[in-house]
Design a protein around this motif. Structure first.
Motif, PDB file in Angstrom:
ATOM      1  N   GLN A   1       0.817  -1.211   0.000  1.00 27.26           N
ATOM      2  CA  GLN A   1       0.000   0.000   0.000  1.00 27.26           C
ATOM      3  C   GLN A   1       0.853   1.265   0.000  1.00 27.26           C
ATOM      4  OE1 GLN A   1      -2.774  -0.079   3.274  1.00 27.26           O
ATOM      5  NE2 GLN A   1      -3.755  -1.966   2.574  1.00 27.26           N
ATOM      6  N   HIS A   2       1.913   1.264   0.820  1.00 29.44           N
ATOM      7  CA  HIS A   2       2.672   2.496   1.037  1.00 29.44           C
ATOM      8  C   HIS A   2       4.160   2.359   0.702  1.00 29.44           C
ATOM      9  CE1 HIS A   2      -0.995   3.511   3.159  1.00 29.44           C
ATOM     10  NE2 HIS A   2      -0.787   2.528   4.014  1.00 29.44           N
ATOM     11  N   GLY A   3       4.618   1.195   0.324  1.00 24.55           N
ATOM     12  CA  GLY A   3       6.040   0.989   0.075  1.00 24.55           C
ATOM     13  C   GLY A   3       6.526   1.687  -1.185  1.00 24.55           C
ATOM     14  N   ASN A   4       7.829   1.912  -1.235  1.00 28.25           N
ATOM     15  CA  ASN A   4       8.441   2.609  -2.359  1.00 28.25           C
ATOM     16  C   ASN A   4       9.648   1.830  -2.896  1.00 28.25           C
ATOM     17  OD1 ASN A   4       6.781   5.055  -1.942  1.00 28.25           O
ATOM     18  ND2 ASN A   4       8.036   5.322  -0.106  1.00 28.25           N
ATOM     19  N   ARG A   5       9.901   1.986  -4.170  1.00 28.78           N
ATOM     20  CA  ARG A   5      11.119   1.495  -4.813  1.00 28.78           C
ATOM     21  C   ARG A   5      11.328  -0.014  -4.635  1.00 28.78           C
ATOM     22  NH1 ARG A   5      11.926   5.980  -2.212  1.00 28.78           N
ATOM     23  NH2 ARG A   5      12.901   4.900  -0.462  1.00 28.78           N
ATOM     24  N   ASN A   6      10.267  -0.778  -4.695  1.00 27.18           N
ATOM     25  CA  ASN A   6      10.362  -2.238  -4.728  1.00 27.18           C
ATOM     26  C   ASN A   6      10.378  -2.705  -6.182  1.00 27.18           C
ATOM     27  OD1 ASN A   6      10.011  -3.094  -1.785  1.00 27.18           O
ATOM     28  ND2 ASN A   6       8.251  -1.747  -2.074  1.00 27.18           N
TER      29      ASN A   6
ATOM     30  N   SER B   1       5.125 -13.142  -5.916  1.00 21.57           N
ATOM     31  CA  SER B   1       6.294 -12.713  -5.150  1.00 21.57           C
ATOM     32  C   SER B   1       5.991 -11.441  -4.367  1.00 21.57           C
ATOM     33  CB  SER B   1       7.482 -12.478  -6.083  1.00 21.57           C
ATOM     34  OG  SER B   1       7.954 -13.695  -6.598  1.00 21.57           O
ATOM     35  N   LEU B   2       6.568 -11.362  -3.165  1.00 24.78           N
ATOM     36  CA  LEU B   2       6.365 -10.221  -2.269  1.00 24.78           C
ATOM     37  C   LEU B   2       4.888  -9.870  -2.138  1.00 24.78           C
ATOM     38  CD1 LEU B   2       9.180  -7.515  -2.665  1.00 24.78           C
ATOM     39  CD2 LEU B   2       8.281  -8.454  -0.557  1.00 24.78           C
ATOM     40  N   THR B   3       4.080 -10.879  -1.899  1.00 19.88           N
ATOM     41  CA  THR B   3       2.627 -10.679  -1.903  1.00 19.88           C
ATOM     42  C   THR B   3       2.063 -10.144  -0.597  1.00 19.88           C
ATOM     43  OG1 THR B   3       2.367 -13.010  -1.304  1.00 19.88           O
ATOM     44  CG2 THR B   3       2.196 -12.451  -3.631  1.00 19.88           C
ATOM     45  N   SER B   4       2.828 -10.222   0.516  1.00 16.11           N
ATOM     46  CA  SER B   4       2.230  -9.948   1.824  1.00 16.11           C
ATOM     47  C   SER B   4       2.606  -8.604   2.426  1.00 16.11           C
ATOM     48  CB  SER B   4       2.627 -11.058   2.811  1.00 16.11           C
ATOM     49  OG  SER B   4       2.180 -12.315   2.349  1.00 16.11           O
ATOM     50  N   VAL B   5       3.687  -7.983   1.980  1.00 13.46           N
ATOM     51  CA  VAL B   5       4.105  -6.735   2.616  1.00 13.46           C
ATOM     52  C   VAL B   5       3.151  -5.600   2.277  1.00 13.46           C
ATOM     53  CG1 VAL B   5       6.536  -7.345   2.755  1.00 13.46           C
ATOM     54  CG2 VAL B   5       5.673  -6.200   0.705  1.00 13.46           C
ATOM     55  N   VAL B   6       3.038  -4.660   3.226  1.00  7.82           N
ATOM     56  CA  VAL B   6       2.165  -3.507   3.044  1.00  7.82           C
ATOM     57  C   VAL B   6       2.964  -2.213   2.963  1.00  7.82           C
ATOM     58  CG1 VAL B   6       0.292  -2.152   4.077  1.00  7.82           C
ATOM     59  CG2 VAL B   6       0.245  -4.645   4.203  1.00  7.82           C
ATOM     60  N   ASN B   7       4.015  -2.094   3.779  1.00  9.50           N
ATOM     61  CA  ASN B   7       4.754  -0.833   3.884  1.00  9.50           C
ATOM     62  C   ASN B   7       6.227  -0.932   3.515  1.00  9.50           C
ATOM     63  OD1 ASN B   7       2.516   0.693   5.082  1.00  9.50           O
ATOM     64  ND2 ASN B   7       2.828  -0.609   6.857  1.00  9.50           N
ATOM     65  N   SER B   8       6.732  -2.086   3.252  1.00  6.74           N
ATOM     66  CA  SER B   8       8.166  -2.271   3.072  1.00  6.74           C
ATOM     67  C   SER B   8       8.674  -1.604   1.797  1.00  6.74           C
ATOM     68  CB  SER B   8       8.485  -3.764   3.049  1.00  6.74           C
ATOM     69  OG  SER B   8       9.869  -3.991   3.092  1.00  6.74           O
ATOM     70  N   SER B   9       9.960  -1.228   1.805  1.00  7.05           N
ATOM     71  CA  SER B   9      10.537  -0.508   0.677  1.00  7.05           C
ATOM     72  C   SER B   9      11.899  -1.070   0.280  1.00  7.05           C
ATOM     73  CB  SER B   9      10.709   0.981   1.020  1.00  7.05           C
ATOM     74  OG  SER B   9       9.472   1.609   1.238  1.00  7.05           O
ATOM     75  N   SER B  10      12.274  -0.816  -0.964  1.00  8.69           N
ATOM     76  CA  SER B  10      13.613  -1.110  -1.491  1.00  8.69           C
ATOM     77  C   SER B  10      13.964  -2.590  -1.446  1.00  8.69           C
ATOM     78  CB  SER B  10      14.669  -0.292  -0.731  1.00  8.69           C
ATOM     79  OG  SER B  10      14.419   1.091  -0.875  1.00  8.69           O
ATOM     80  N   ASN B  11      12.990  -3.444  -1.718  1.00  9.43           N
ATOM     81  CA  ASN B  11      13.231  -4.873  -1.835  1.00  9.43           C
ATOM     82  C   ASN B  11      13.280  -5.270  -3.310  1.00  9.43           C
ATOM     83  OD1 ASN B  11      12.886  -5.768   1.110  1.00  9.43           O
ATOM     84  ND2 ASN B  11      11.002  -4.631   0.736  1.00  9.43           N
ATOM     85  N   THR B  12      14.033  -6.347  -3.585  1.00 10.79           N
ATOM     86  CA  THR B  12      14.130  -6.861  -4.948  1.00 10.79           C
ATOM     87  C   THR B  12      13.837  -8.353  -4.934  1.00 10.79           C
ATOM     88  OG1 THR B  12      15.845  -5.231  -5.471  1.00 10.79           O
ATOM     89  CG2 THR B  12      15.601  -7.085  -6.977  1.00 10.79           C
ATOM     90  N   ALA B  13      12.938  -8.797  -5.785  1.00  7.59           N
ATOM     91  CA  ALA B  13      12.569 -10.220  -5.839  1.00  7.59           C
ATOM     92  C   ALA B  13      12.406 -10.646  -7.292  1.00  7.59           C
ATOM     93  CB  ALA B  13      11.266 -10.458  -5.077  1.00  7.59           C
TER      94      ALA B  13
END
Length: 207
Positions: free
Chosen positions: A106-111, A118-130
């Motif tokens: 919802q609020h994460g940036n630069r993923n 992939s990365l289906t559960s995060v709501v706020n996390s940022s700067s991840n690569t999958a």
């Protein structure tokens, strides 16, 4: 599409209820409910409900059923695939390729995510690569759960919290050694600053 008010310019809308705009310019919406209520500029939406709730978001490109469907003010996001970035509200500069990728953000940036589920559960996390199928799919939101990089089928799939982890290979972060987990379940559910390389690479101790 629906009639657009006179403040709009250079918009192209094709599909039932696409483009009920209130001031946006140079938007493209193709599909029922695409860009249904947007006032943003330079958006492209392709597919049923794509960017349906966009209000002031700009420079988003979303293709696929319900892609970026709930985005309101997020900008410069790219999504390709059914329900990719579906629940994004105001995150920026996310790239999501694959069905259900970054589904809950919802609020994460630069993923950056390439691969279905992939990365289906995060709501706020940022700067991840999958990259890959179900990569980082179990990661949840917690303070400092950012900057994880995982490449390969189910890499770090059960990591729930952690930062600065890197995994490269099929099921990296999964323990294949009977001394750790005979069932093959992941030991790395939480952890920071870990690096795993190779098929089934397994943690030997805590962090």
């Amino acid at each position: 599409g629906q009639p657009m008010c006179s403040a709009n310019m250079d918009n192209i809308m094709i599909g039932y209820d696409s483009g009920i705009l209130h001031g946006g310019i140079r938007n493209v919406g193709v599909g029922s409910f695409a860009l249904n209520s947007s006032s943003g500029d330079y958006n492209s939406a392709f597919g049923w409900g794509s960017l349906d709730s966009n209000t002031f978001g700009f420079e988003n490109t979303c293709g696929g059923y319900a892609s970026c469907m709930n985005n309101a003010t997020g900008a410069s996001n790219t999504a390709l695939g059914s329900s990719a970035l579906k629940n994004l509200l105001d995150g920026n500069q996310n790239t999501s390729v694959g069905d259900n990728s970054l589904l809950s953000i919802q609020h994460g940036n630069r993923n950056t995510v390439v691969g279905p589920d992939s990365l289906t559960s995060v709501v706020n996390s940022s700067s991840n690569t999958a990259y890959g199928f179900q990569v980082l799919s179990g990661m949840l939101d917690a303070s400092g759960t950012n900057v994880n990089d995982a490449f390969g089928y189910s890499a770090l799939a059960n990591l729930t919290t952690g930062t600065n982890n890197t995994a490269l290979g099929y099921e990296t972060g999964w323990c294949q050694d009977a001394g750790f987990a005979a069932s093959g379940v992941t030991l790395l559910a939480t952890g920071n600053n870990n690096t795993f390389v190779g098929y089934g690479a397994c943690p030997t101790a805590g962090d």
